[in-house]
Design a protein around this motif. Structure first.
Motif, short mmCIF file in Angstrom:
data_model
loop_
_atom_site.label_atom_id
_atom_site.label_comp_id
_atom_site.label_asym_id
_atom_site.label_seq_id
_atom_site.Cartn_x
_atom_site.Cartn_y
_atom_site.Cartn_z
N CYS A 1 -44.52 -63.76 5.54
CA CYS A 1 -44.76 -65.18 5.29
C CYS A 1 -43.56 -65.95 5.82
O CYS A 1 -42.41 -65.60 5.52
N GLY B 1 -49.78 -60.30 -2.18
CA GLY B 1 -49.71 -61.48 -3.02
C GLY B 1 -50.47 -62.67 -2.46
O GLY B 1 -51.12 -62.60 -1.42
N ASP B 2 -50.39 -63.76 -3.19
CA ASP B 2 -51.09 -64.98 -2.83
C ASP B 2 -50.10 -65.96 -2.19
O ASP B 2 -49.09 -66.30 -2.79
N HIS B 3 -50.40 -66.40 -1.00
CA HIS B 3 -49.51 -67.31 -0.28
C HIS B 3 -50.14 -68.70 -0.12
O HIS B 3 -49.79 -69.44 0.79
N ALA B 4 -51.04 -69.06 -1.04
CA ALA B 4 -51.69 -70.37 -0.99
C ALA B 4 -50.66 -71.49 -1.15
O ALA B 4 -50.72 -72.50 -0.44
#
Length: 58
Positions: A3, A13-16
């Motif tokens: 990221c 994981g969540d990279h929103a």
């Protein structure tokens, strides 16, 4: 791949929140090697430079 905002592996994981923040700010980490990049912000955009992979512009 990493990221370009938080430096963590892109597949984990969540990279929103990172994607949302990237709409307003330049990248901080190289997505290829995870090194912290040198970032320069000017009124017309930004330049982020990795010592290994070179410059990105936005």
């Amino acid at each position: 791949m990493y990221c370009d905002r938080c430096g963590r592996p892109a597949a984990e994981g969540d990279h929103a929140a990172c994607a949302s923040a990237r709409e307003l700010e330049p990248p901080r980490f190289c997505p290829e090697c995870r090194r912290r990049m040198k970032v320069q912000v000017v009124p017309t955009g930004w330049t982020a430079t990795c010592v290994e992979h070179g410059a990105r512009k936005g």
